[in-house]
Design an enzyme around this catalytic site. Structure first.
Site, PDB file in Angstrom:
ATOM      1  N   SER A 107       1.006  -1.248  -0.024  1.00 31.87           N
ATOM      2  CA  SER A 107       0.153  -0.098   0.072  1.00 31.87           C
ATOM      3  C   SER A 107       0.972   1.165   0.116  1.00 31.87           C
ATOM      4  O   SER A 107       1.935   1.111   0.606  1.00 31.87           O
ATOM      5  CB  SER A 107      -0.927   0.133   1.168  1.00 31.87           C
ATOM      6  OG  SER A 107      -1.924  -0.992   1.344  1.00 31.87           O
ATOM      7  N   THR A 118      -6.680  -5.812   9.268  1.00 30.06           N
ATOM      8  CA  THR A 118      -7.827  -6.039  10.218  1.00 30.06           C
ATOM      9  C   THR A 118      -7.694  -5.942  11.712  1.00 30.06           C
ATOM     10  O   THR A 118      -8.854  -6.405  12.170  1.00 30.06           O
ATOM     11  CB  THR A 118      -8.191  -7.733   9.876  1.00 30.06           C
ATOM     12  OG1 THR A 118      -6.799  -8.349  10.169  1.00 30.06           O
ATOM     13  CG2 THR A 118      -8.348  -7.944   8.249  1.00 30.06           C
ATOM     14  N   VAL A 223      11.545   8.664  -0.816  1.00 33.68           N
ATOM     15  CA  VAL A 223      12.946   8.627  -0.450  1.00 33.68           C
ATOM     16  C   VAL A 223      13.748   7.564  -1.367  1.00 33.68           C
ATOM     17  O   VAL A 223      13.151   6.417  -1.205  1.00 33.68           O
ATOM     18  CB  VAL A 223      13.058   8.068   1.113  1.00 33.68           C
ATOM     19  CG1 VAL A 223      14.408   7.839   1.602  1.00 33.68           C
ATOM     20  CG2 VAL A 223      12.392   9.106   1.933  1.00 33.68           C
ATOM     21  N   HIS A 428       1.606 -10.697   5.475  1.00 36.45           N
ATOM     22  CA  HIS A 428       2.344 -10.553   6.803  1.00 36.45           C
ATOM     23  C   HIS A 428       3.574 -10.780   6.528  1.00 36.45           C
ATOM     24  O   HIS A 428       4.311 -11.645   7.114  1.00 36.45           O
ATOM     25  CB  HIS A 428       1.651 -11.754   7.625  1.00 36.45           C
ATOM     26  CG  HIS A 428       0.257 -11.506   8.183  1.00 36.45           C
ATOM     27  ND1 HIS A 428      -0.160 -12.255   8.829  1.00 36.45           N
ATOM     28  CD2 HIS A 428      -0.363 -10.350   8.022  1.00 36.45           C
ATOM     29  CE1 HIS A 428      -1.552 -11.757   9.255  1.00 36.45           C
ATOM     30  NE2 HIS A 428      -1.581 -10.598   8.614  1.00 36.45           N
ATOM     31  N   ASN A 462       7.435  -5.098  10.009  1.00 34.60           N
ATOM     32  CA  ASN A 462       7.319  -6.728  10.169  1.00 34.60           C
ATOM     33  C   ASN A 462       8.675  -7.458   9.527  1.00 34.60           C
ATOM     34  O   ASN A 462       8.881  -8.431  10.052  1.00 34.60           O
ATOM     35  CB  ASN A 462       6.369  -7.073   9.269  1.00 34.60           C
ATOM     36  CG  ASN A 462       4.917  -6.563   9.856  1.00 34.60           C
ATOM     37  OD1 ASN A 462       4.598  -6.268  10.904  1.00 34.60           O
ATOM     38  ND2 ASN A 462       3.939  -6.879   8.878  1.00 34.60           N
ATOM     39  N   THR A 474       1.754  -7.361  13.593  1.00 33.50           N
ATOM     40  CA  THR A 474       1.849  -5.859  13.768  1.00 33.50           C
ATOM     41  C   THR A 474       2.144  -5.521  15.338  1.00 33.50           C
ATOM     42  O   THR A 474       2.778  -4.873  15.380  1.00 33.50           O
ATOM     43  CB  THR A 474       0.604  -5.326  13.193  1.00 33.50           C
ATOM     44  OG1 THR A 474       0.363  -5.567  11.958  1.00 33.50           O
ATOM     45  CG2 THR A 474       0.502  -3.727  13.219  1.00 33.50           C
TER      46      THR A 474
END
Length: 497
Positions: A107, A118, A223, A428, A462, A474
């Site tokens: 994202s 979630t 960056v 994840h 992560n 998270t």
């Protein structure tokens, strides 16, 4: 909190997801005198910055925010499908001879994936825990504070207690008390009227960061390089995505908290290439199943798409070393698969089971970067080498058996077998800038998050997690960010800043 680029700051943070926000929060609390800047490649979606998109009440505005988060990638016409608010790798997701991560997604927006997640925040257990990190439980406590975690937000959900009882009867017999079925801790806030809002980076930033006049958030700022002189980070090179111009921002400390794919990408592009960079890439193979609950009565719960319906709840089956996977059972408002025309279930009576498996962590599973090709941002293109091992397949076999036990305890499965979700769909990803106790070539950073061999450069997210976790990562990554931010706060004080 927005503006354009300064010539210098004390701490430059790359990425505005929960971990980048945790650095700003801790530094705002401990060192409010420092000049802080956050650079985010994506746009500002809402006010306050980092708001979870599910908290946007208007459906059209929510969908618009999700579309704006989807970066330069693709929705894929090749059978892959990105979740709303994310985009897929155009290429390089599956290298010859490997399973790949075809659904690897990212994202690009203020708040990062924290605007779309979630909100599940289980604590790691058994081998998921980082045994060389001192004070882990206190750091997890602090992460729960920053994320606004609540383990009891849906204790009164009509079906939740019955779901947990049935799961416990089927699965808890050989489990230690601390790893038995329980409510899933969630980063949510439930108002007195029952309305639920989701924690995004806005919650992590908190009022103290928003009130900090010495922190500036720069959206649409890519960056492209971390500057290093004599073994120390000295600043960043930033491209203004609005104008195309490039700028140098000097910084006494730099924190890269992009994500588990783009953090190693930026280090590689900056010539920072320790042996472990990008290696030990760890996804969580995921099984899903749907079940109609047995013997339940109708609920009048409802959902407007913003929060969870009143009949909804989330139950957690924790990871153990004996069963190296963890499960979450979420009550759904409607069946995820078609039902017969004359079969109208009670609202909330269809539950989805998702079991995440711990990966067999190997250095061979990795993301590499191409000096001759670039991605949609002009950064080195990614190539993912990733495969499930015999051990992974054995774990999946055991997980399928556990899912079946859980499903039959709850009611009637709607599919013949649990389904393995396309690799990468868990979102994840871990391990690519992994933490280690010593600089032995198998890790990228120290327990403080500081990159080996480059003083004043920290990594977060992560990707720092070194263990083969199955739980949602998270909470753990924010806990590690807290440790890193404290180290930066102490280091700047020792340096007289």
């Amino acid at each position: 909190m927005t503006g354009r680029f300064p010539e210098s700051v004390d701490v430059a943070v790359v990425g505005s997801g929960p971990c980048g926000a945790a650095y700003i929060r801790v530094l705002s609390e401990r060192r409010p005198d420092l000049r802080l800047a956050t650079f985010e490649v994506g746009p500002l979606l809402a006010d306050p910055p980092g708001l979870h998109v599910k908290n946007i009440a208007d459906p059209a505005a929510r969908e618009h925010a999700q579309r704006r988060s989807q970066g330069p990638g693709t929705a894929a016409a090749d059978g892959r499908l990105a979740r709303p608010g994310t985009y897929l790798l155009e290429s390089g997701h599956t290298e010859p001879g490997g399973d790949g991560l075809p659904n690897a997604a990212m994202s690009s927006n203020v708040g990062g994936m924290g605007a779309h997640w979630t909100a599940a925040c289980p604590r790691p257990g058994d081998s998921e825990r980082i045994d060389f990190l001192p004070g882990l439980d206190e750091l997890l406590d602090e992460a729960e504070r920053l994320l606004g975690v609540d383990a009891h937000a849906f204790d009164d959900a009509p079906f939740a207690a019955e779901v947990r009882k049935r799961l416990a009867d089927a699965l808890d017999t050989d489990r230690p008390p601390e790893r038995r079925v329980r409510p899933m801790p969630l980063a949510v806030h439930r108002a007195p009227d029952g309305a639920v809002t989701w924690s995004g980076s806005d919650v992590v930033y908190g009022d103290v960061s928003r009130a900090n006049a010495r922190h500036t958030l720069f959206p649409e700022a890519l960056v492209t390089r971390v500057l290093v002189e004599k073994g120390r980070a000295t600043g960043v090179r930033v491209k203004d995505m609005r104008t195309g111009t490039e700028h140098t921002v000097l910084a006494a400390h730099v924190v890269v908290a992009a994500d588990a794919l783009r953090t190693p990408q930026l280090l590689w592009a900056s010539g920072i290439r320790p042996a472990a960079l990008g290696r030990c890439l760890n996804d969580q193979p995921q099984l899903v199943y749907a079940v109609r609950l047995r013997d339940v009565t109708a609920s009048d719960g409802d959902s407007d798409g913003v929060g969870l319906a009143r009949h909804s709840g989330v139950s957690w089956v924790p990871y153990t070393d004996a069963e190296p996977f963890h499960g979450q059972v979420m009550q759904l408002d409607a069946s995820p698969v078609p039902l017969a025309d004359d079969d109208v279930p009670a609202p909330g009576s269809i539950v989805g089971l998702g079991w995440f498996c711990a990966k067999d962590v190997r250095a061979e599973d990795r993301v590499e970067f191409d000096a001759d090709r670039v991605d949609g941002y002009g950064m080195p293109a990614m190539r993912i080498h990733y495969s499930l091992t015999a051990r992974d397949h054995a774990t999946l076999t055991a997980a399928r058996a556990a899912v079946r036990r859980a499903a039959h305890a709850l009611g009637d499965p709607l599919d013949p077998e649990p389904r393995l979700v396309a690799l990468g769909a868990s979102l994840h990803y871990q391990g690519t800038v992994r933490m280690g106790p010593t600089d032995d070539g198998t890790s990228v950073c120290a327990p403080t998050g500081e990159v080996w061999g480059v003083r004043a450069l920290h990594v977060a997210g992560n990707g720092v997690i070194p263990t083969p976790t199955a739980c949602n990562p998270t909470l753990t990554s924010v806990a590690l960010a807290v440790a890193g931010a404290r180290h930066v706060a102490d280091s700047t004080r020792q340096e007289g800043k």
